[in-house]
Design a protein around this motif. Structure first.
Motif, PDB file in Angstrom:
ATOM      1  N   GLN A 102       0.858  -1.181   0.000  1.00 43.46           N
ATOM      2  CA  GLN A 102       0.000   0.000   0.000  1.00 43.46           C
ATOM      3  C   GLN A 102       0.894   1.232   0.000  1.00 43.46           C
ATOM      4  O   GLN A 102       1.933   1.256   0.678  1.00 43.46           O
ATOM      5  N   ARG A 103       0.477   2.234  -0.768  1.00 44.37           N
ATOM      6  CA  ARG A 103       1.269   3.473  -0.810  1.00 44.37           C
ATOM      7  C   ARG A 103       1.298   4.092   0.573  1.00 44.37           C
ATOM      8  O   ARG A 103       0.282   4.200   1.251  1.00 44.37           O
ATOM      9  N   ALA A 104       2.508   4.488   0.977  1.00 46.07           N
ATOM     10  CA  ALA A 104       2.729   5.156   2.262  1.00 46.07           C
ATOM     11  C   ALA A 104       3.612   6.363   1.986  1.00 46.07           C
ATOM     12  O   ALA A 104       4.831   6.235   1.897  1.00 46.07           O
ATOM     13  N   GLY A 105       2.997   7.511   1.769  1.00 46.09           N
ATOM     14  CA  GLY A 105       3.757   8.708   1.407  1.00 46.09           C
ATOM     15  C   GLY A 105       4.340   8.543   0.016  1.00 46.09           C
ATOM     16  O   GLY A 105       3.628   8.255  -0.933  1.00 46.09           O
ATOM     17  N   GLU A 106       5.650   8.650  -0.090  1.00 49.65           N
ATOM     18  CA  GLU A 106       6.323   8.475  -1.386  1.00 49.65           C
ATOM     19  C   GLU A 106       6.750   7.032  -1.622  1.00 49.65           C
ATOM     20  O   GLU A 106       7.220   6.697  -2.708  1.00 49.65           O
ATOM     21  N   GLY A 107       6.608   6.179  -0.627  1.00 50.61           N
ATOM     22  CA  GLY A 107       7.054   4.801  -0.757  1.00 50.61           C
ATOM     23  C   GLY A 107       5.901   3.812  -0.672  1.00 50.61           C
ATOM     24  O   GLY A 107       4.731   4.176  -0.822  1.00 50.61           O
ATOM     25  N   TRP A 108       6.247   2.564  -0.400  1.00 49.72           N
ATOM     26  CA  TRP A 108       5.283   1.479  -0.316  1.00 49.72           C
ATOM     27  C   TRP A 108       5.512   0.686   0.957  1.00 49.72           C
ATOM     28  O   TRP A 108       6.658   0.506   1.380  1.00 49.72           O
ATOM     29  N   ARG A 109       4.421   0.193   1.544  1.00 48.94           N
ATOM     30  CA  ARG A 109       4.471  -0.613   2.769  1.00 48.94           C
ATOM     31  C   ARG A 109       3.857  -1.970   2.448  1.00 48.94           C
ATOM     32  O   ARG A 109       2.732  -2.057   1.963  1.00 48.94           O
ATOM     33  N   GLU A 110       4.608  -3.042   2.716  1.00 48.77           N
ATOM     34  CA  GLU A 110       4.102  -4.387   2.440  1.00 48.77           C
ATOM     35  C   GLU A 110       2.998  -4.748   3.425  1.00 48.77           C
ATOM     36  O   GLU A 110       3.145  -4.582   4.633  1.00 48.77           O
ATOM     37  N   ARG A 138      -0.207  -1.768  -4.716  1.00 49.27           N
ATOM     38  CA  ARG A 138       0.650  -2.366  -5.743  1.00 49.27           C
ATOM     39  C   ARG A 138       0.789  -3.850  -5.436  1.00 49.27           C
ATOM     40  O   ARG A 138       1.046  -4.239  -4.299  1.00 49.27           O
ATOM     41  N   ILE A 139       0.587  -4.648  -6.459  1.00 50.03           N
ATOM     42  CA  ILE A 139       0.855  -6.083  -6.378  1.00 50.03           C
ATOM     43  C   ILE A 139       2.118  -6.322  -7.192  1.00 50.03           C
ATOM     44  O   ILE A 139       2.229  -5.848  -8.328  1.00 50.03           O
ATOM     45  N   VAL A 140       3.074  -7.037  -6.618  1.00 51.60           N
ATOM     46  CA  VAL A 140       4.317  -7.338  -7.324  1.00 51.60           C
ATOM     47  C   VAL A 140       4.389  -8.851  -7.530  1.00 51.60           C
ATOM     48  O   VAL A 140       4.412  -9.620  -6.565  1.00 51.60           O
ATOM     49  N   PHE A 141       4.401  -9.254  -8.798  1.00 56.89           N
ATOM     50  CA  PHE A 141       4.515 -10.662  -9.178  1.00 56.89           C
ATOM     51  C   PHE A 141       5.988 -10.957  -9.448  1.00 56.89           C
ATOM     52  O   PHE A 141       6.600 -10.313 -10.306  1.00 56.89           O
ATOM     53  N   GLN A 142       6.578 -11.908  -8.742  1.00 60.94           N
ATOM     54  CA  GLN A 142       7.992 -12.269  -8.900  1.00 60.94           C
ATOM     55  C   GLN A 142       8.129 -13.287 -10.039  1.00 60.94           C
ATOM     56  O   GLN A 142       8.343 -14.474  -9.820  1.00 60.94           O
ATOM     57  N   THR A 143       8.019 -12.808 -11.256  1.00 64.94           N
ATOM     58  CA  THR A 143       7.976 -13.689 -12.421  1.00 64.94           C
ATOM     59  C   THR A 143       9.342 -14.231 -12.822  1.00 64.94           C
ATOM     60  O   THR A 143       9.424 -15.319 -13.403  1.00 64.94           O
ATOM     61  N   GLY A 144      10.403 -13.512 -12.535  1.00 65.70           N
ATOM     62  CA  GLY A 144      11.745 -13.977 -12.896  1.00 65.70           C
ATOM     63  C   GLY A 144      12.078 -15.304 -12.238  1.00 65.70           C
ATOM     64  O   GLY A 144      12.625 -16.211 -12.878  1.00 65.70           O
ATOM     65  N   GLU A 145      11.746 -15.428 -10.967  1.00 65.79           N
ATOM     66  CA  GLU A 145      11.985 -16.680 -10.239  1.00 65.79           C
ATOM     67  C   GLU A 145      11.200 -17.831 -10.868  1.00 65.79           C
ATOM     68  O   GLU A 145      11.699 -18.949 -10.979  1.00 65.79           O
ATOM     69  N   HIS A 146       9.974 -17.551 -11.273  1.00 65.60           N
ATOM     70  CA  HIS A 146       9.114 -18.563 -11.898  1.00 65.60           C
ATOM     71  C   HIS A 146       9.743 -19.095 -13.184  1.00 65.60           C
ATOM     72  O   HIS A 146       9.855 -20.313 -13.384  1.00 65.60           O
ATOM     73  N   PHE A 147      10.178 -18.202 -14.066  1.00 64.63           N
ATOM     74  CA  PHE A 147      10.773 -18.633 -15.323  1.00 64.63           C
ATOM     75  C   PHE A 147      12.129 -19.292 -15.111  1.00 64.63           C
ATOM     76  O   PHE A 147      12.478 -20.237 -15.818  1.00 64.63           O
ATOM     77  N   ALA A 148      12.903 -18.813 -14.130  1.00 68.99           N
ATOM     78  CA  ALA A 148      14.206 -19.427 -13.837  1.00 68.99           C
ATOM     79  C   ALA A 148      14.020 -20.883 -13.403  1.00 68.99           C
ATOM     80  O   ALA A 148      14.776 -21.764 -13.822  1.00 68.99           O
ATOM     81  N   ARG A 149      13.012 -21.152 -12.564  1.00 65.01           N
ATOM     82  CA  ARG A 149      12.745 -22.537 -12.142  1.00 65.01           C
ATOM     83  C   ARG A 149      12.391 -23.424 -13.326  1.00 65.01           C
ATOM     84  O   ARG A 149      12.699 -24.608 -13.351  1.00 65.01           O
TER      85      ARG A 149
END
Length: 137
Positions: free
Chosen positions: A50-58, A86-97
């Protein structure tokens, strides 16, 4: 006798309303599909911020199941608040596997919640060198 029936009916309705409230569905879900194979993408790490000021908080994290889904990504027991997420999908790890090259190591998807009574579903259609997303239902 009618009064007794009305009391039982009123009690049953109150109980079912209470159970429906207690079992309210999670306001946020995701689904990842592989466009090359047409199959779900299991095992993808996903974080919600979630947006927290100028950054993001998980707020939460999860991993897609065998159907490529996370059906409850928002923290349990908390109502969703209006704001930017923001949702972040860690796709690099998926393709590397899978032993496949990929251009996108992670895919951030930003969205805005205005109506806190709605369910928000964010699908990701994925390939090694491109992606598409939209607001689902």
């Amino acid at each position: 006798m009618n009064t007794f029936k009305h009391l039982i009916l009123a009690g049953a309705l109150a109980l079912s309303a209470g159970l429906a409230t207690a079992a309210a569905p999670n306001p946020l879900s995701v689904h990842v599909l592989d466009l090359q194979s047409g199959q779900p993408s299991a095992g993808i790490k996903v974080t919600l911020e979630q947006r927290a000021g100028e950054g993001w908080r998980e707020l939460a994290a999860g991993v897609t199941n065998a159907q490529g889904r996370i059906s409850a990504l928002y923290p349990e027991g908390k109502p969703i608040a209006a704001g930017e997420y923001r949702i972040v999908f860690q796709t690099g790890e998926h393709f590397a596997r899978a032993g496949k090259p990929s251009f996108f190591p992670r895919i951030p998807v930003e969205f805005k919640v205005e109506d806190t009574q709605q369910h928000y579903h964010i699908p990701l259609l994925l390939s090694p060198f491109g992606y598409s997303t939209y607001r689902g239902n």
